[in-house]
Structure formats: structure tokens, C-alpha cells
Design a protein around this motif. Structure first.
Motif, PDB file in Angstrom:
ATOM      1  N   GLY A  59       0.813  -1.212   0.000  1.00 32.50           N
ATOM      2  CA  GLY A  59       0.000   0.000   0.000  1.00 32.50           C
ATOM      3  C   GLY A  59       0.843   1.257   0.000  1.00 32.50           C
ATOM      4  O   GLY A  59       0.451   2.286  -0.551  1.00 32.50           O
ATOM      5  N   LEU A  60       2.013   1.158   0.635  1.00 34.02           N
ATOM      6  CA  LEU A  60       2.931   2.294   0.736  1.00 34.02           C
ATOM      7  C   LEU A  60       4.159   2.002  -0.117  1.00 34.02           C
ATOM      8  O   LEU A  60       4.891   1.045   0.149  1.00 34.02           O
ATOM      9  CB  LEU A  60       3.347   2.512   2.195  1.00 34.02           C
ATOM     10  N   LYS A  61       4.369   2.803  -1.127  1.00 34.41           N
ATOM     11  CA  LYS A  61       5.540   2.635  -1.981  1.00 34.41           C
ATOM     12  C   LYS A  61       6.797   3.069  -1.231  1.00 34.41           C
ATOM     13  O   LYS A  61       6.755   3.883  -0.310  1.00 34.41           O
ATOM     14  CB  LYS A  61       5.390   3.460  -3.266  1.00 34.41           C
ATOM     15  N   LEU A  62       7.919   2.536  -1.672  1.00 28.36           N
ATOM     16  CA  LEU A  62       9.189   2.873  -1.040  1.00 28.36           C
ATOM     17  C   LEU A  62       9.424   4.378  -1.037  1.00 28.36           C
ATOM     18  O   LEU A  62       9.872   4.953  -0.034  1.00 28.36           O
ATOM     19  CB  LEU A  62      10.336   2.160  -1.762  1.00 28.36           C
ATOM     20  N   GLU A  63       9.071   5.011  -2.139  1.00 31.62           N
ATOM     21  CA  GLU A  63       9.300   6.453  -2.259  1.00 31.62           C
ATOM     22  C   GLU A  63       8.323   7.287  -1.432  1.00 31.62           C
ATOM     23  O   GLU A  63       8.462   8.512  -1.342  1.00 31.62           O
ATOM     24  CB  GLU A  63       9.220   6.883  -3.727  1.00 31.62           C
ATOM     25  N   ASP A  64       7.334   6.627  -0.798  1.00 31.60           N
ATOM     26  CA  ASP A  64       6.343   7.356   0.001  1.00 31.60           C
ATOM     27  C   ASP A  64       6.677   7.381   1.497  1.00 31.60           C
ATOM     28  O   ASP A  64       5.922   7.946   2.291  1.00 31.60           O
ATOM     29  CB  ASP A  64       4.959   6.730  -0.181  1.00 31.60           C
ATOM     30  N   TYR A  65       7.786   6.791   1.877  1.00 29.13           N
ATOM     31  CA  TYR A  65       8.154   6.773   3.288  1.00 29.13           C
ATOM     32  C   TYR A  65       8.190   8.175   3.890  1.00 29.13           C
ATOM     33  O   TYR A  65       7.655   8.423   4.981  1.00 29.13           O
ATOM     34  CB  TYR A  65       9.523   6.111   3.483  1.00 29.13           C
ATOM     35  N   ASP A  66       8.839   9.105   3.197  1.00 27.91           N
ATOM     36  CA  ASP A  66       8.994  10.457   3.743  1.00 27.91           C
ATOM     37  C   ASP A  66       7.634  11.122   3.946  1.00 27.91           C
ATOM     38  O   ASP A  66       7.419  11.817   4.946  1.00 27.91           O
ATOM     39  CB  ASP A  66       9.870  11.310   2.833  1.00 27.91           C
ATOM     40  N   ALA A  67       6.731  10.906   3.013  1.00 31.16           N
ATOM     41  CA  ALA A  67       5.386  11.487   3.142  1.00 31.16           C
ATOM     42  C   ALA A  67       4.657  10.888   4.332  1.00 31.16           C
ATOM     43  O   ALA A  67       3.948  11.589   5.067  1.00 31.16           O
ATOM     44  CB  ALA A  67       4.587  11.262   1.856  1.00 31.16           C
ATOM     45  N   PHE A  68       4.825   9.580   4.549  1.00 30.30           N
ATOM     46  CA  PHE A  68       4.179   8.945   5.685  1.00 30.30           C
ATOM     47  C   PHE A  68       4.762   9.447   6.996  1.00 30.30           C
ATOM     48  O   PHE A  68       4.018   9.733   7.951  1.00 30.30           O
ATOM     49  CB  PHE A  68       4.345   7.420   5.597  1.00 30.30           C
ATOM     50  N   ILE A  69       6.062   9.577   7.060  1.00 32.30           N
ATOM     51  CA  ILE A  69       6.720  10.065   8.274  1.00 32.30           C
ATOM     52  C   ILE A  69       6.275  11.482   8.600  1.00 32.30           C
ATOM     53  O   ILE A  69       6.037  11.824   9.765  1.00 32.30           O
ATOM     54  CB  ILE A  69       8.248   9.982   8.108  1.00 32.30           C
ATOM     55  N   ALA A  70       6.094  12.311   7.569  1.00 25.92           N
ATOM     56  CA  ALA A  70       5.685  13.698   7.772  1.00 25.92           C
ATOM     57  C   ALA A  70       4.235  13.799   8.223  1.00 25.92           C
ATOM     58  O   ALA A  70       3.901  14.610   9.097  1.00 25.92           O
ATOM     59  CB  ALA A  70       5.889  14.500   6.486  1.00 25.92           C
TER      60      ALA A  70
END
Length: 384
Positions: A106-117
Motif C-alpha cells: 500500500g505504501l511505496k518505497l518512495e512514500d516513506y517520507d510522506a508517511f513520516i511527515a
């Protein structure tokens, strides 16, 4: 006082005594049958009843009539209607009538920063469209799909609560629930619904800093998710524990335990008790579980009951360990003897109620006569 009301109050008292750290008059029983078992046991078609729940209450009633429990013994965790509307990728109805949870990202590797924020915004804007393709559309279509799915969800949930209420009244179950709310350990939600088992295993080794930051970001969200509508120290928030046994100890200590502990402590600070399904083998982590707030309820799937009792039994409420596999393969006497063995180990001193090591999901996973015999034996013979 009517006999029915007296029975309900007695059953309630069994569990409130346990939650208060007192020794009840006998060992209470909490059996747990899934709705799939109930439908099969009632002789109904599994696929039909899940889509048209007209016969669901009658199926549940048959389980309640035939299998002993002091708390409501049957429940439905997920129904397929709203998942179908969403085009769900993470919960898919199989051809055999069982809702499956495939490996998903569900969460792409490149979306980590967006999730953390911002975990919440990231889930809405990126994760949900990945998991539910029908939401990956224009704003109007997406809104209509979500409205339909939420209507289906509330209809199903309200019907289930109506059924639960009827069954509790009819069968005089105790007024305590171990499923007053639900959430997951922060690392588990990151695995189960966001990255998937394969991806998180790679992430732990390649980008542990981002995994740690994502786990920390998820903690407030999980506390909010696990908050009960009406907090009550005798009810509990259900938290199934998934990934810890598959982690190296050093990864558990850094990435799993701190966030999970903060979750349980955060719920406790709000006056809520946690009910943990300690999945797989947690024996190497018992000292960590001992650190959780007193009175945490734990159902163990595997492990050494005596060691668990020695390490945790004076502080926490213990249950489980009884293997469903024995109900399938053993003789009736062997099954009863296993119940006696566990009660002799776990009951002394209190902080124990009887349950199996996991929910009973399929009709063919147990011998029905053995299951009835064990529940009846414990109800009539188990004391502290």
C-alpha cells in the motif's frame, strides 16, 4: 432476581474479578468462533450468507446453543460487501468463501517520507488508492465510491451489533468485551497494510532509520484507532501481534518494541486495557511483555505455559495455549486431559481464563464433539 439475570451477573463478575486482580469463584471460559465456522456449522452456504446476511443470526445462535462460553462466543470481524465496492486488493474474497489477505504494497518505497511527515494524509492520498483501486479516480467518482462503501460498512456493522445484543440477552453472557476496539502495533500496521512482509523485511535491513521513523509516526494514529468509544477498565482493545517472532532480537528491540509499548501505555493512560493475541512464539520476549501496564490481557498461541505463568502471571491476565490441532486429532479424553494440564499450570493464583490458542475459523479444523466436551468440562470443573 430472575435466573437469567443472575447468570449474566455471575458471568460478568467472573471477568470483572479477574480484571480487578481478584480470584473468581471458578475459571471463566471465553470461546471464540469466527463467523465462517458458524455459517458452516449451521449447514449454510458460506458464500451466500456473507453476501446476504439474513441467515447470519440463526447461524450464530446455533453456535451459542451448542458450545459453552461465559462471554459472547461468536463474531464477524470482516464482511466482504464494502471491500468489493472498493475493489479491495488487501482483502479479497476467495472462491472457497474465505476472505483472504494477500501480500500487498500500500505504501511505496518512495512514500516513506510522506508517511513520516503526516501518516494520516499519506494514507488518504497515497495508500488508500493503492489498496482500493476504485478510489483511484476523479474526486466525484471517488467520493461516490467511498460513500457507498461506508454505507455498506455501517449497515453490516449495525446489523452485527444488533445480533450481538440479541445473543448476549438470549444466552445471558457476561457484560464484558475483549473487543471493544481494535488496532495494531505500529510496526505491524506498517507491515500488514502498508509495506507487506517481503518489503518490510528488506526495509529493516536497508533503511532501518526510515522504518523507525515511520513506526514512531504511526503511534498516535494507532492510539486513536484503539481508543474505545466508551472507555471501561473491564473491556479491552484487541491488538493482534504479528511480526515480532520473525524479527531478529536487535531489530525487535529497536523497531518493534518501543512503538508497541508506547501504544499500550498510551491506551492505559486513557483508562483502557489492551487484549493481546500473542501470535506465534514470543518466549524470547517475555521479559519485555512483563514491562507492560499491569492487567494487560494476553492470549498465547505457542510457548511454555509454566514459564509464561512464572514470568507474567502475577501481573498480567493469561489465556490461550490450548491447541486446536489436538481438538482435531485427539481422543475426547486426551482433549479433556490437556485442559486439566493447562488449568493446573495457569489457574493457581488467579489472572487466568480458559480459551483456545486461536479463534476457530473452519468447521474441519476441529472435532466438534471434542470441542464441546472440553468447554463443558472447564465450565463445570475448573477452579483456582
Amino acid at each position: 432476581m430472575s435466573e437469567a439475570l443472575s447468570l449474566s451477573q455471575e458471568r460478568t463478575q467472573l471477568f470483572t474479578d479477574i480484571m480487578d486482580g481478584k480470584i473468581p469463584k471458578r475459571v471463566p471460559v471465553a470461546s471464540n468462533f469466527a463467523h465462517e465456522f458458524a455459517i458452516q456449522y449451521a449447514g449454510k452456504d458460506l458464500k451466500e450468507v456473507q453476501w446476504d446476511t439474513t441467515d447470519l443470526e440463526a447461524s450464530f445462535e446455533k453456535v451459542c446453543e451448542d458450545f459453552y462460553s461465559d462471554l459472547l462466543s461468536v463474531s464477524a470481524f470482516r464482511m466482504p460487501s464494502f471491500y468489493r465496492i472498493l475493489g479491495s486488493r488487501n482483502f479479497v474474497m476467495g472462491s472457497n468463501g474465505f476472505l483472504q489477505h494477500p501480500e500487498v504494497e500500500g505504501l511505496k518505497l518512495e512514500d516513506y517520507d510522506a508517511f513520516i511527515a503526516s501518516p494520516y494524509n499519506c494514507i488518504l492520498e497515497r495508500v488508500l488508492p493503492n489498496l482500493y483501486p476504485e478510489l483511484n479516480s476523479d474526486p466525484v467518482t471517488r467520493s461516490l465510491v467511498m460513500a457507498k462503501a461506508f454505507k455498506a460498512y455501517t449497515d453490516e456493522t449495525n446489523n452485527l451489533f444488533r445480533i450481538y445484543g440479541n445473543l448476549i440477552d438470549k444466552f445471558n453472557y457476561g457484560a464484558v468485551t475483549l473487543f471493544a476496539a481494535f488496532c495494531e502495533a505500529p510496526f505491524d500496521i506498517l507491515t500488514d497494510q502498508l509495506r507487506g512482509f517481503k518489503n518490510i523485511t528488506l526495509d529493516v535491513r536497508r533503511i532501518p532509520d526510515k522504518v523507525e521513523a515511520a513506526v514512531n509516526a504511526a503511534i498516535p494514529l494507532m492510539i486513536k484507532m484503539g481508543t474505545q468509544v466508551f472507555p471501561n477498565k473491564y473491556n479491552a482493545t484487541f491488538i493482534p501481534l504479528h511480526m515480532a517472532p520473525y524479527l531478529r532480537t536487535k531489530d525487535f528491540e529497536r523497531l518493534y518494541w518501543p512503538g508497541f509499548k508506547k501504544l499500550v501505555e498510551g491506551l492505559a493512560e486513557k483508562g483502557m486495557r489492551s487484549y493481546l493475541f500473542v501470535e506465534q512464539d514470543w518466549m524470547r520476549y517475555l521479559d519485555y511483555l512483563a514491562e507492560l501496564p499491569a492487567g494487560t490481557v494476553m492470549t498465547f498461541e505457542y510457548g511454555d505455559p509454566k514459564t509464561v505463568k512464572d514470568k507474567l502471571g502475577s501481573k498480567h491476565v493469561i489465556s490461550g495455549f490450548y491447541p486446536l490441532t489436538l481438538l482435531k486429532t485427539g481422543t475426547k479424553q486426551e482433549c479433556i486431559d490437556k485442559a486439566k494440564e493447562l488449568i493446573e499450570i495457569l489457574a493457581p493464583g488467579g489472572n487466568y481464563f480458559f480459551s483456545f490458542d486461536k479463534a476457530i475459523i473452519t468447521l474441519d479444523s476441529v472435532n466438534v464433539d471434542n470441542t464441546k466436551a472440553v468447554l463443558d468440562y472447564v465450565a463445570n470443573n475448573a477452579s483456582y
